[in-house]
Structures are given as structure tokens and as C-alpha cells.
Design a protein around this motif. Structure first.
Motif, PDB file in Angstrom:
ATOM      1  N   ALA A  30       0.840  -1.208   0.000  1.00  0.00           N
ATOM      2  CA  ALA A  30       0.000   0.000   0.000  1.00  0.00           C
ATOM      3  C   ALA A  30       0.872   1.254   0.000  1.00  0.00           C
ATOM      4  O   ALA A  30       0.563   2.239  -0.681  1.00  0.00           O
ATOM      5  N   LEU A  31       1.981   1.231   0.769  1.00  0.00           N
ATOM      6  CA  LEU A  31       2.888   2.384   0.783  1.00  0.00           C
ATOM      7  C   LEU A  31       3.527   2.604  -0.589  1.00  0.00           C
ATOM      8  O   LEU A  31       3.634   3.746  -1.072  1.00  0.00           O
ATOM      9  N   VAL A  32       3.964   1.508  -1.224  1.00  0.00           N
ATOM     10  CA  VAL A  32       4.581   1.626  -2.552  1.00  0.00           C
ATOM     11  C   VAL A  32       3.557   2.147  -3.552  1.00  0.00           C
ATOM     12  O   VAL A  32       3.839   3.075  -4.333  1.00  0.00           O
ATOM     13  N   VAL A  33       2.369   1.575  -3.550  1.00  0.00           N
ATOM     14  CA  VAL A  33       1.317   2.020  -4.468  1.00  0.00           C
ATOM     15  C   VAL A  33       0.947   3.466  -4.149  1.00  0.00           C
ATOM     16  O   VAL A  33       0.784   4.304  -5.056  1.00  0.00           O
ATOM     17  N   GLY A  34       0.825   3.778  -2.855  1.00  0.00           N
ATOM     18  CA  GLY A  34       0.509   5.159  -2.455  1.00  0.00           C
ATOM     19  C   GLY A  34       1.600   6.123  -2.878  1.00  0.00           C
ATOM     20  O   GLY A  34       1.303   7.247  -3.307  1.00  0.00           O
TER      21      GLY A  34
ATOM     22  N   LEU B 160       0.800   9.047  -5.260  1.00  0.00           N
ATOM     23  CA  LEU B 160       1.061  10.391  -4.772  1.00  0.00           C
ATOM     24  C   LEU B 160       2.000  11.123  -5.733  1.00  0.00           C
ATOM     25  O   LEU B 160       1.802  12.317  -6.022  1.00  0.00           O
ATOM     26  N   GLY B 161       2.998  10.373  -6.218  1.00  0.00           N
ATOM     27  CA  GLY B 161       3.904  10.959  -7.213  1.00  0.00           C
ATOM     28  C   GLY B 161       3.152  11.367  -8.458  1.00  0.00           C
ATOM     29  O   GLY B 161       3.393  12.436  -9.031  1.00  0.00           O
ATOM     30  N   ARG B 162       2.260  10.538  -8.943  1.00  0.00           N
ATOM     31  CA  ARG B 162       1.478  10.853 -10.136  1.00  0.00           C
ATOM     32  C   ARG B 162       0.563  12.045  -9.893  1.00  0.00           C
ATOM     33  O   ARG B 162       0.439  12.938 -10.749  1.00  0.00           O
ATOM     34  N   VAL B 163      -0.093  12.035  -8.719  1.00  0.00           N
ATOM     35  CA  VAL B 163      -0.985  13.140  -8.403  1.00  0.00           C
ATOM     36  C   VAL B 163      -0.173  14.426  -8.299  1.00  0.00           C
ATOM     37  O   VAL B 163      -0.568  15.493  -8.818  1.00  0.00           O
ATOM     38  N   PHE B 164       0.989  14.375  -7.666  1.00  0.00           N
ATOM     39  CA  PHE B 164       1.848  15.549  -7.537  1.00  0.00           C
ATOM     40  C   PHE B 164       2.284  16.041  -8.912  1.00  0.00           C
ATOM     41  O   PHE B 164       2.250  17.240  -9.189  1.00  0.00           O
ATOM     42  N   ARG B 165       2.692  15.150  -9.793  1.00  0.00           N
ATOM     43  CA  ARG B 165       3.092  15.529 -11.132  1.00  0.00           C
ATOM     44  C   ARG B 165       1.915  16.147 -11.904  1.00  0.00           C
ATOM     45  O   ARG B 165       2.094  17.097 -12.678  1.00  0.00           O
ATOM     46  N   PHE B 166       0.714  15.554 -11.683  1.00  0.00           N
ATOM     47  CA  PHE B 166      -0.459  16.088 -12.358  1.00  0.00           C
ATOM     48  C   PHE B 166      -0.716  17.521 -11.923  1.00  0.00           C
ATOM     49  O   PHE B 166      -1.003  18.386 -12.752  1.00  0.00           O
TER      50      PHE B 166
END
Length: 149
Positions: A124-128, A132-138
Motif C-alpha cells: 500500500a505504501l509503494v502504491v501510495g 502520490l507521485g502521479r498526483v503531484f506531477r499532475f
């Protein structure tokens, strides 16, 4: 009253006369048979004594058999009691082993659950992290896009 007493006395006399006139029962044994029985008495005593000795011997044999049977039953009872004690001890040991095995199984289940929770948490941490990285980049991309306009 005198008449009643006279009638009673007459009845008593009549009963006594009838008793005297009634013939006595005949004896089955004659005087010769009695003498014969008297002379055979020692052989009868010997037969009775022999029967007594035989009976006494049979009773002794039965007593010996009974005492042997009692001894054997006591031995069997002692053997069964010792087997019962041994089985009780074995049962107690098996109960203890069963409890220990159940405890080991419970400990193993707890350990497996902890490992599964750790794996799920790590996943869950890895997926999160990636999400989170994708959301931040978005969001960064959206800001740049707005900033360029």
C-alpha cells in the motif's frame, strides 16, 4: 346345667371309646427287619463316613479352586489398575502435547497475520507513493499549464 354337663361327659366317653376301637396303623418293619438293620448299622455308618469324607474332600477342592480364582482375579485387577494408571499418564502427556501444538499453531497464525499485514502495508505504501507521485506531477503539470497561459 346338669343336662349340659351330662351331655359333655357322654361325648367325651364316646370319643374315648371310638379312639380305643379304632385300629392302630400297622408297622411296616417287622422285628426281623429291625434286627437286620441293627447288624447292618456299622456298614451304614461306614458308608455315611465315606460319603462325609468324599464331601469334605470335594469342599476342600472347591475351596482351593475358589482361592486360586480369587488370587487370579486379584492379579488381573492389579494389572488392570497399573495399565489404567499408565494410560492416565499417557493421556496427560498427550493433553500437554496437544496444548503445546495448539499454542504453536496459534503463534504461527499470529506470525503469518503480522507478515501479511506488513506485506499489505508495504504494498500500500509503494502504491501510495507512486499514486502520490502521479498526483503531484499532475498538479505540477496543471500549474505549469495555467502559468503558460
Amino acid at each position: 346345667m346338669r343336662k349340659i354337663a351330662a351331655i359333655g361327659q357322654a361325648v367325651v366317653v364316646l370319643v374315648i371309646l371310638l379312639g380305643l376301637l379304632y385300629p392302630a396303623p400297622s408297622a411296616h418293619a417287622s422285628w426281623f427287619d429291625r434286627i437286620k438293620d441293627i447288624y447292618q448299622l456299622p456298614s451304614n455308618v461306614e458308608q455315611i463316613q465315606k460319603d462325609y469324607e468324599d464331601t469334605k474332600q470335594q469342599l476342600e477342592e472347591q475351596k482351593d479352586k475358589l482361592s486360586e480364582a480369587v488370587r487370579q482375579s486379584q492379579e488381573i485387577e492389579d494389572r488392570l489398575l497399573s495399565q489404567n494408571e499408565a494410560l492416565k499418564k499417557d493421556n496427560e502427556q498427550l493433553q500437554e502435547r496437544l496444548k503445546a501444538m495448539e499454542q504453536v499453531a496459534l503463534d504461527k497464525d499470529k506470525r503469518n497475520r503480522k507478515i501479511i499485514y506488513m506485506i499489505i502495508t508495504a504494498a500500500a505504501l509503494v502504491v501510495g507513493y507512486f499514486l502520490l507521485g502521479r498526483v503531484f506531477r499532475f498538479f505540477v503539470w496543471q500549474r505549469r499549464k495555467r502559468g503558460m497561459r
